[in-house]
Enzyme design. Structure first.
Site, PDB file in Angstrom:
ATOM      1  N   TYR A 155      33.170  10.328  -4.538  1.00  0.00           N
ATOM      2  CA  TYR A 155      34.202  11.088  -5.231  1.00  0.00           C
ATOM      3  C   TYR A 155      33.733  11.669  -6.569  1.00  0.00           C
ATOM      4  O   TYR A 155      34.458  12.408  -7.216  1.00  0.00           O
ATOM      5  CB  TYR A 155      35.373  10.148  -5.525  1.00  0.00           C
ATOM      6  CG  TYR A 155      36.639  10.496  -4.805  1.00  0.00           C
ATOM      7  CD1 TYR A 155      37.602  11.301  -5.405  1.00  0.00           C
ATOM      8  CD2 TYR A 155      36.885  10.014  -3.530  1.00  0.00           C
ATOM      9  CE1 TYR A 155      38.767  11.611  -4.755  1.00  0.00           C
ATOM     10  CE2 TYR A 155      38.056  10.322  -2.872  1.00  0.00           C
ATOM     11  CZ  TYR A 155      38.992  11.119  -3.485  1.00  0.00           C
ATOM     12  OH  TYR A 155      40.149  11.431  -2.843  1.00  0.00           O
ATOM     13  N   LYS A 215      32.740  -0.950   2.967  1.00  0.00           N
ATOM     14  CA  LYS A 215      32.136  -0.587   4.250  1.00  0.00           C
ATOM     15  C   LYS A 215      30.646  -0.941   4.167  1.00  0.00           C
ATOM     16  O   LYS A 215      29.758  -0.143   4.481  1.00  0.00           O
ATOM     17  CB  LYS A 215      32.376   0.921   4.473  1.00  0.00           C
ATOM     18  CG  LYS A 215      32.027   1.450   5.819  1.00  0.00           C
ATOM     19  CD  LYS A 215      32.987   1.063   6.910  1.00  0.00           C
ATOM     20  CE  LYS A 215      32.445   1.527   8.242  1.00  0.00           C
ATOM     21  NZ  LYS A 215      33.019   0.851   9.400  1.00  0.00           N
ATOM     22  N   ASP A 244      37.620  -0.351   7.732  1.00  0.00           N
ATOM     23  CA  ASP A 244      38.311   0.050   8.969  1.00  0.00           C
ATOM     24  C   ASP A 244      39.160  -1.095   9.524  1.00  0.00           C
ATOM     25  O   ASP A 244      40.290  -0.894   9.971  1.00  0.00           O
ATOM     26  CB  ASP A 244      37.343   0.604  10.017  1.00  0.00           C
ATOM     27  CG  ASP A 244      36.100  -0.239  10.181  1.00  0.00           C
ATOM     28  OD1 ASP A 244      35.535  -0.682   9.169  1.00  0.00           O
ATOM     29  OD2 ASP A 244      35.699  -0.476  11.326  1.00  0.00           O
ATOM     30  N   ASP A 293      41.466   5.678  -1.812  1.00  0.00           N
ATOM     31  CA  ASP A 293      42.302   6.848  -1.549  1.00  0.00           C
ATOM     32  C   ASP A 293      43.008   6.676  -0.206  1.00  0.00           C
ATOM     33  O   ASP A 293      44.243   6.801  -0.104  1.00  0.00           O
ATOM     34  CB  ASP A 293      41.388   8.084  -1.531  1.00  0.00           C
ATOM     35  CG  ASP A 293      42.176   9.369  -1.483  1.00  0.00           C
ATOM     36  OD1 ASP A 293      43.299   9.387  -2.007  1.00  0.00           O
ATOM     37  OD2 ASP A 293      41.673  10.351  -0.911  1.00  0.00           O
TER      38      ASP A 293
END
Ligand code: ATP
Length: 392
Positions: free
Chosen positions: A135, A205, A254, A278
């Protein structure tokens, strides 16, 4: 008498309707809670359309300066700056004040329509890192000289051979630092300790992006051991705290997005990186009523500077029609009160929101979703705000 200075920015679109409601509710709550011993002093600063009109600049430097000086602000939504060289106020404020925590509490209020069966099980506070990650905006478009140079550097000097289509690739860089990760995770752990929450989950992740997202996770556990005397027991990491230890765990992003639907009760305080944060914040907001009612804040816990904000956009489709839900901004105001230690006033705001919604009063965003129209009343922004004040 304690006076608390607050800079406010009305905002564009629905801002002109929801901001006065927020100010009325906060003033009334403080009055009621402290009867003249504490007063909020709201000072307007200009940004967005209103600033453009008055000063020909959507982001005058006086606005930034006042927010920097006062260190406490609340803002309605601002239209996204368009055109080259136009800075977004949100991004500028985050960068200039180094507001590294994007904090979003997510809870359900009885009576709010929700797409899940047990929205009452969703009660989390998300700490999203605000300054790093993919980002950070370090990227170059496919076909540009810059993208070509970066790709050649990677191939020639770093031995990278896995860029599948080097001629037509855009390139983005994902910086994730030990300092940036640790200060964010520290804010989340400190919050859990201060509020008596019992689980902190690092969402990442790291199974795929081992050094960046994996680093975030590793630094989190490291911090817990180095600064909080964390210990392992039963295969779990525990952080000692008054009222019983806090469990520190982690979850692949996830899987986390599945788990918040299947077993949200397992989670309480979430520490995560910018992009994951986000997605996670919006997915969680949807479970409890959507963006019209989700509050947020950008905070630097080291300097104390904080900007509270409506998390939704300017909603041009409903602006000026007395249809907007003021709760996102009102609940951001509740966060502000709590941040300044005005818990009694913050509690009044929360219980008023509970009472108002439980009485069946809803603005159009929620009214059109509820299946229980028989027991609900559709109110406009102002009338809903009046109910909030009445129910304090
Ligand atoms: P922007 O360009 O400023 O981001 P947008 O319309 O693309 O505006 P949002 O303003 O977030 O994005 O709005 C998305 C949808 O949610 C719109 O249909 C809008 O009417 C609705 N919405 C947003 N905020 C509210 C609110 N406070 N009350 C009711 N509906 C809202």
């Amino acid at each position: 008498m304690r006076k608390i200075d607050i800079i406010y920015i009305e905002g564009d679109g629905v801002g002109a309707e929801i901001t006065p409601v927020m100010i009325d509710v906060l003033n009334a709550a403080v009055d009621k809670a402290y009867g003249g011993e504490v007063a909020l002093s709201f000072e307007e600063a200009y940004a967005g359309g209103k600033a453009e009109e008055r000063f020909g600049d959507p982001l005058p430097k006086e606005t930034l300066e006042r927010i920097r000086e006062v260190g406490l602000a609340i803002k309605g939504p601002l239209m996204t700056a368009v055109g080259k060289g136009r800075r977004s106020l949100n991004v500028t404020l985050r960068q200039e004040l180094d507001l590294y925590v994007c904090q979003r509490p997510v809870r359900w209020f009885t009576g709010v329509p929700s797409p899940v069966k047990r929205p009452q099980d969703v009660d989390m506070v998300v700490f999203r890192e605000n300054t790093e990650d993919i980002y950070a905006g370090i990227e170059w478009a496919a076909g540009t000289e810059e993208a070509g140079r970066v790709i050649r550097f990677l191939q020639d000097e770093m031995g990278v051979s896995r860029i599948r289509f080097p001629q037509t690739s855009s390139i983005g860089i994902k910086p994730v630092s030990e300092e940036g990760s640790k200060r964010l995770i520290k804010a989340a752990i400190d919050y859990a300790i201060a509020t008596g929450r019992k689980v902190v989950t690092l969402v990442h992740k790291g199974n795929i992006m081992k050094t960046t997202e994996g680093g975030f996770k590793r630094w989190g556990y490291e911090l817990a051991h180095d600064e909080y005397q964390a210990y392992e027991e039963g295969g779990v990491t525990w952080i000692p705290a008054g009222g019983g230890p806090i469990k520190l765990d982690d979850c692949i992003c996830d899987a986390f997005l599945q788990n918040i639907l299947i077993r949200p009760k397992d989670y309480s305080v979430i520490a995560t990186m910018n992009l994951n944060g986000d997605y996670v914040s919006d997915a969680l907001a949807a479970e409890v009523g959507g963006i019209g009612i989700s509050p947020g804040a950008n905070i630097n816990y080291l300097t104390g500077k904080a900007v509270f904000e409506a998390t939704h956009g300017t909603a041009p489709d409903i602006a000026g029609k007395d249809l907007a839900d003021p709760l996102s901004l009102v609940l951001s105001g509740e966060m502000l009160l709590r941040y300044k230690g005005l818990d009694k006033a913050a509690d009044l705001v929360l219980s008023s929101v509970e009472k108002t919604i439980a009485s069946g009063a809803l603005t159009s965003d929620l009214y059109k979703l509820t299946e229980d129209k028989e027991h609900c009343r559709l109110l406009g922004t102002r009338a809903f705000g009046d109910e909030l004040v009445k129910n304090l």
